[in-house]
Enzyme design. Structure first.
Site, short mmCIF file in Angstrom:
data_model
loop_
_atom_site.label_atom_id
_atom_site.label_comp_id
_atom_site.label_asym_id
_atom_site.label_seq_id
_atom_site.Cartn_x
_atom_site.Cartn_y
_atom_site.Cartn_z
N LEU A 10 123.91 47.01 63.80
CA LEU A 10 123.32 46.64 62.51
C LEU A 10 122.54 45.35 62.70
O LEU A 10 123.09 44.37 63.22
CB LEU A 10 124.42 46.46 61.46
N SER A 15 112.33 42.96 58.37
CA SER A 15 111.02 43.26 57.78
C SER A 15 109.87 42.78 58.67
O SER A 15 108.76 43.30 58.57
CB SER A 15 110.89 42.64 56.39
N SER A 16 110.14 41.80 59.54
CA SER A 16 109.08 41.24 60.38
C SER A 16 109.72 40.46 61.53
O SER A 16 110.94 40.32 61.61
CB SER A 16 108.16 40.32 59.57
N ILE A 18 111.28 38.59 64.73
CA ILE A 18 112.28 38.91 65.73
C ILE A 18 113.17 40.07 65.29
O ILE A 18 113.52 40.93 66.10
CB ILE A 18 113.14 37.67 66.04
N GLY A 19 113.54 40.10 64.02
CA GLY A 19 114.40 41.17 63.54
C GLY A 19 113.77 42.54 63.71
O GLY A 19 114.42 43.49 64.18
N TYR A 154 117.37 22.98 57.06
CA TYR A 154 117.30 24.14 57.96
C TYR A 154 118.09 23.88 59.24
O TYR A 154 118.90 24.71 59.67
CB TYR A 154 115.84 24.45 58.27
#
Length: 282
Positions: A10, A15-16, A18-19, A154
């Site tokens: 999983l 959506s863009s 590295i993932g 961050y």
């Protein structure tokens, strides 16, 4: 659960970037990939990349800040695939601001996505990863090792993720689960879109910090434009964490990232790091 059935991973935040690249590369390597994203309506690029690579992805909704969404996604994977062998925590959001110019509520929101979201997904998955001797992989950042100007919230979230996973790793290993973090540097995605700010407005609103922010943004946007790594290159480290016989706890995605985090790991008094980052705002 058959030992011969394909392993199931999983991946969050697909959506863009590295993932997306990690989901496609894992599918090409023979994994059954459940590619999740907060808004399935933004899955166009993901589906196009999968089609171009000739692989199938199981695309599902998962919002890492929504416990019900996480539970539904994990339970759905078990119901439909019968197993869960790995999780790649990739979902996250950039943020640029400094303490005087942001609210504590904004900092909490950054932590909610980038830290507590990772913990929530990992907690839901761990019982199932124990059952398969699986792998828990989290995409952090070189900003999880070296604090960077105007990235206080961050970097704090990424530091927290790294500390949590480093602490969890020996506990999980005792039950057969491998824990790794993947540390990218600049990746050729949309920096401005990821942090969600208008650069000119941000500088105009920065008050006494405007000159430093302007210098930082010029340096950082230039780095993302001129010398960033491709998402596909960064995803190679994710695939290594998925497939290596004994994956390292900490994997950098490039030689630049290895050199950069190496500054911190050998910097006992902090002078090397601060000597470097002070120059970014000069």
């Amino acid at each position: 659960m058959s030992a011969d059935s394909p392993k199931v991973v999983l991946v969050t935040g697909t959506s863009s970037g590295i993932g997306l690249a990690a989901a496609v590369s894992a599918a090409r390597a023979g994994w059954t990939v459940v590619a999740t994203l907060r808004d399935p309506g933004r899955a166009g690029a993901l589906r196009a990349a999968a089609a171009e690579a000739g692989v199938d992805l199981d695309v599902r909704r998962l919002d890492v800040t929504d416990e019900a969404s996480i539970t539904s996604a994990v339970e759905g994977v078990l119901a439909d695939h019968g197993r869960l062998d790995a999780v790649v925590n990739n979902a996250g959001a950039g943020h640029v601001a400094t303490l005087e110019n942001e609210s504590v509520a904004e900092v909490r929101k950054v932590m909610e996505v980038n830290f507590f979201g990772v913990l929530s997904v990992s907690k839901a998955a761990l019982p199932h990863l124990r059952a398969t001797g699986g792998r828990l992989i989290t995409v952090t950042s070189v900003g999880g090792v070296i604090g960077q100007p105007f990235n206080e919230a961050y970097c704090a979230a990424k530091f927290a993720v790294e500390g949590y996973m480093e602490s969890l790793a020996p506990v999980a290993a005792a039950h057969g689960v491998s824990v790794s973090v993947v540390e990218p540097g600049a990746v050729a995605t949309e920096f401005v879109a990821n942090v969600g700010i208008d650069l000119e407005t941000a500088v105009a609103d920065a008050g006494v910090y405007a000159p430093q922010l302007q210098a930082y943004l010029a340096r950082t946007v230039g780095q993302f434009t001129d010398s960033a790594q491709t998402p596909e290159g960064a995803a190679e480290a994710v695939l290594e964490a998925l497939t290596a016989d004994e994956p390292a706890f900490r994997l950098q995605t490039s030689a630049w990232a290895r050199d950069f985090v190496g500054i911190k790991l050998g910097d006992l008094d902090g002078s090397a790091v601060l000597g470097l980052t002070r120059g970014w705002t000069a």
